[in-house]
Design a protein around this motif. Structure first.
Motif, PDB file in Angstrom:
ATOM      1  N   ILE A 262      25.397 -15.312  44.496  1.00  0.00           N
ATOM      2  CA  ILE A 262      25.148 -14.747  43.165  1.00  0.00           C
ATOM      3  C   ILE A 262      23.665 -14.460  42.972  1.00  0.00           C
ATOM      4  N   GLU A 263      22.818 -15.351  43.495  1.00  0.00           N
ATOM      5  CA  GLU A 263      21.380 -15.131  43.390  1.00  0.00           C
ATOM      6  C   GLU A 263      20.967 -13.896  44.178  1.00  0.00           C
ATOM      7  N   GLU A 264      21.601 -13.702  45.342  1.00  0.00           N
ATOM      8  CA  GLU A 264      21.329 -12.498  46.136  1.00  0.00           C
ATOM      9  C   GLU A 264      21.746 -11.249  45.369  1.00  0.00           C
ATOM     10  N   LEU A 265      22.895 -11.351  44.672  1.00  0.00           N
ATOM     11  CA  LEU A 265      23.384 -10.224  43.877  1.00  0.00           C
ATOM     12  C   LEU A 265      22.420  -9.918  42.734  1.00  0.00           C
ATOM     13  N   ARG A 266      21.895 -10.947  42.082  1.00  0.00           N
ATOM     14  CA  ARG A 266      20.934 -10.748  40.997  1.00  0.00           C
ATOM     15  C   ARG A 266      19.672 -10.025  41.511  1.00  0.00           C
ATOM     16  N   ASN A 267      19.182 -10.470  42.663  1.00  0.00           N
ATOM     17  CA  ASN A 267      17.983  -9.848  43.233  1.00  0.00           C
ATOM     18  C   ASN A 267      18.226  -8.385  43.583  1.00  0.00           C
ATOM     19  N   MET A 268      19.433  -8.111  44.107  1.00  0.00           N
ATOM     20  CA  MET A 268      19.775  -6.718  44.434  1.00  0.00           C
ATOM     21  C   MET A 268      19.763  -5.844  43.182  1.00  0.00           C
ATOM     22  N   ILE A 269      20.337  -6.370  42.069  1.00  0.00           N
ATOM     23  CA  ILE A 269      20.385  -5.607  40.809  1.00  0.00           C
ATOM     24  C   ILE A 269      18.973  -5.345  40.298  1.00  0.00           C
ATOM     25  N   LYS A 270      18.099  -6.371  40.382  1.00  0.00           N
ATOM     26  CA  LYS A 270      16.725  -6.225  39.896  1.00  0.00           C
ATOM     27  C   LYS A 270      15.929  -5.210  40.719  1.00  0.00           C
ATOM     28  N   GLN A 271      16.308  -5.046  41.985  1.00  0.00           N
ATOM     29  CA  GLN A 271      15.576  -4.143  42.872  1.00  0.00           C
ATOM     30  C   GLN A 271      16.162  -2.729  42.908  1.00  0.00           C
ATOM     31  N   MET A 272      17.207  -2.473  42.118  1.00  0.00           N
ATOM     32  CA  MET A 272      17.859  -1.163  42.141  1.00  0.00           C
ATOM     33  C   MET A 272      17.126  -0.114  41.306  1.00  0.00           C
ATOM     34  N   GLY A 273      16.147  -0.523  40.524  1.00  0.00           N
ATOM     35  CA  GLY A 273      15.386   0.416  39.720  1.00  0.00           C
ATOM     36  C   GLY A 273      16.148   0.989  38.543  1.00  0.00           C
ATOM     37  N   LEU A 274      17.095   0.213  38.006  1.00  0.00           N
ATOM     38  CA  LEU A 274      17.894   0.680  36.874  1.00  0.00           C
ATOM     39  C   LEU A 274      17.107   0.553  35.575  1.00  0.00           C
ATOM     40  N   GLU A 275      17.651   1.237  34.542  1.00  0.00           N
ATOM     41  CA  GLU A 275      17.108   1.061  33.208  1.00  0.00           C
ATOM     42  C   GLU A 275      17.335  -0.386  32.777  1.00  0.00           C
ATOM     43  N   LYS A 276      16.453  -0.866  31.866  1.00  0.00           N
ATOM     44  CA  LYS A 276      16.547  -2.280  31.471  1.00  0.00           C
ATOM     45  C   LYS A 276      17.903  -2.632  30.896  1.00  0.00           C
ATOM     46  N   HIS A 277      18.479  -1.766  30.021  1.00  0.00           N
ATOM     47  CA  HIS A 277      19.773  -2.091  29.416  1.00  0.00           C
ATOM     48  C   HIS A 277      20.887  -2.096  30.458  1.00  0.00           C
ATOM     49  N   GLN A 278      20.769  -1.233  31.480  1.00  0.00           N
ATOM     50  CA  GLN A 278      21.764  -1.217  32.566  1.00  0.00           C
ATOM     51  C   GLN A 278      21.652  -2.495  33.419  1.00  0.00           C
ATOM     52  N   ASP A 280      20.312  -5.396  32.473  1.00  0.00           N
ATOM     53  CA  ASP A 280      20.733  -6.556  31.686  1.00  0.00           C
ATOM     54  C   ASP A 280      22.248  -6.651  31.592  1.00  0.00           C
ATOM     55  N   SER A 281      22.916  -5.509  31.459  1.00  0.00           N
ATOM     56  CA  SER A 281      24.382  -5.487  31.362  1.00  0.00           C
ATOM     57  C   SER A 281      25.023  -6.030  32.637  1.00  0.00           C
ATOM     58  N   LEU A 282      24.497  -5.579  33.781  1.00  0.00           N
ATOM     59  CA  LEU A 282      25.040  -6.055  35.056  1.00  0.00           C
ATOM     60  C   LEU A 282      24.752  -7.543  35.261  1.00  0.00           C
ATOM     61  N   LEU A 283      23.563  -7.977  34.882  1.00  0.00           N
ATOM     62  CA  LEU A 283      23.205  -9.396  35.045  1.00  0.00           C
ATOM     63  C   LEU A 283      24.059 -10.287  34.155  1.00  0.00           C
ATOM     64  N   ASN A 284      24.416  -9.810  32.952  1.00  0.00           N
ATOM     65  CA  ASN A 284      25.315 -10.571  32.074  1.00  0.00           C
ATOM     66  C   ASN A 284      26.695 -10.736  32.707  1.00  0.00           C
ATOM     67  N   LYS A 285      27.168  -9.682  33.355  1.00  0.00           N
ATOM     68  CA  LYS A 285      28.471  -9.755  34.025  1.00  0.00           C
ATOM     69  C   LYS A 285      28.428 -10.754  35.181  1.00  0.00           C
ATOM     70  N   VAL A 286      27.298 -10.765  35.885  1.00  0.00           N
ATOM     71  CA  VAL A 286      27.129 -11.724  36.984  1.00  0.00           C
ATOM     72  C   VAL A 286      27.158 -13.157  36.440  1.00  0.00           C
ATOM     73  N   ASP A 287      26.514 -13.370  35.263  1.00  0.00           N
ATOM     74  CA  ASP A 287      26.518 -14.699  34.645  1.00  0.00           C
ATOM     75  C   ASP A 287      27.935 -15.150  34.310  1.00  0.00           C
ATOM     76  N   LYS A 288      28.753 -14.216  33.798  1.00  0.00           N
ATOM     77  CA  LYS A 288      30.136 -14.547  33.456  1.00  0.00           C
ATOM     78  C   LYS A 288      30.947 -14.883  34.705  1.00  0.00           C
ATOM     79  N   ILE A 289      30.706 -14.140  35.770  1.00  0.00           N
ATOM     80  CA  ILE A 289      31.400 -14.420  37.039  1.00  0.00           C
ATOM     81  C   ILE A 289      31.046 -15.819  37.523  1.00  0.00           C
TER      82      ILE A 289
END
Length: 346
Positions: A262-278, A280-289
């Motif tokens: 999950i930590e690897e997944l979080r790092n991947m999301i942070k490095q994707m260059g997405l908009e902040k709201h995008q 944050d949305s993905l990171l919230n889903k990861v937290d729920k998982i």
């Protein structure tokens, strides 16, 4: 001080042996005195042999403690007399009494959980030759029918069996071995008893209060049987705790692997260059998982605990134990999250 072996009447009186019963055995006091004197001269060698066995057993990792004793000369004579009173066919003399009484050297190996006995059993068989097939004494209800099937035992030679199972009327639980040992040319037989520390506590109390003069006290026997069941339940609880620890360890291994992924997944999301709201949305889903995975692990651990009933526990008590396990796991998980949050803030 006069040695009791020199005064038959005082000896019989001390050990509560009825003179009439002794006379019926036909035993000659001079022969008993000869055995006493012969044995007294050999107790030193017996003690050294016993200490040697004890030291080998003490280094075993599953042996909590080892006790050794050499039978007192007076107790030897008492035992020979009682054996003859109880069985008129029992015979002995100064040449063979060391083979007729097999616990001149007695050792007791105590262990913490029931499963430990299997590893101590292997150590005994690896180090010494058994004089006869080992015996497992058990209380009625302790073992299943497959383990104690008389038919399966009749189908083969007793010498080919690893154990003989014997139900003990007083609820006594222990593994007994007769081994052969020698430091000199003369071979000695030693008895090794293997049992849990809870069973040792019960048997010591039972022996102290009941043997040999209160054997027929029904009220005392009933009270000691209750204590016996409590000791048995305590042994089962130790095994249950060990299973819980195993489940905790497996759960932690699974969680650590999940946290890593999950930590690897979080790092991947942070490095994707997405908009902040995008992001944050993905990171919230990861937290729920992550939260759902934690709940699954807790449920699996509780289900596993319920799948192994503890002997001596009612279903209600088993449910209570499982709920305690669930609460413990939840508290442990909250503590883990708190530590992670503190680490992230730093």
């Amino acid at each position: 001080m006069v040695n009791l072996i020199e005064d038959k009447d005082k000896f019989l009186d001390k050990y509560n042996i009825e003179k009439e019963k002794f006379d019926k055995t036909g035993l000659m006091w001079d022969e008993l005195r000869e055995i006493y004197e012969d044995y007294s001269e050999q107790t030193h060698l017996l003690r050294v042999a016993g200490q040697n066995i004890a030291e080998i057993l003490r280094v075993h990792p599953d042996a909590h403690s080892v006790r050794m004793r050499v039978k007192d000369p007076e107790h030897l004579i008492e035992k020979l007399i009682r054996k003859k009173i109880n069985n008129e066919k029992f015979t002995f003399d100064v040449k063979n009494y060391k083979e007729r009484v097999t616990d001149l050297i007695g050792l007791r190996v105590l262990h913490l959980s029931k499963d430990d006995a299997n590893y101590i059993d292997k150590a005994i068989r690896d180090n010494w030759n058994l004089v006869e097939t080992a015996i497992i004494y058990y209380r009625k209800g302790d073992l299943n029918d497959d383990e104690i099937s008389n038919e399966s035992q009749k189908s083969c030679n007793e010498k080919d069996l690893d154990f003989i199972y014997k139900e003990h009327p007083a609820g006594y639980r222990s593994w007994h071995y007769l081994i052969e040992t020698n430091l000199t040319k003369e071979k000695y037989i030693a008895e090794i008893q293997v049992r849990t520390i809870f069973e040792e506590g019960w048997s010591e109390i039972d022996h102290k209060l009941r043997y040999p003069y209160n054997m027929d006290n029904e009220r005392l026997n009933n009270q000691l049987m209750v204590l016996n069941r409590l000791a048995g339940s305590a042994d089962e609880m130790v095994n249950s705790i060990k299973e819980t620890i195993t489940q905790f360890n497996k759960m932690n291994e699974v969680q650590e692997e999940q946290v890593k992924k999950i930590e690897e997944l979080r790092n991947m999301i942070k490095q994707m260059g997405l908009e902040k709201h995008q992001s944050d949305s993905l990171l919230n889903k990861v937290d729920k998982i992550e939260e759902e995975q934690t709940n699954y692990v807790i449920r699996d651990a509780v289900t596993a605990a319920m799948a192994h009933p503890i002997k001596g526990f009612t279903f209600k008590e088993q449910v209570k134990l499982a709920n305690t396990l669930r609460n413990t796991l939840e508290v442990a998980e909250k503590f883990r999250h708190a530590k992670l949050n503190m680490h992230e803030k730093k």
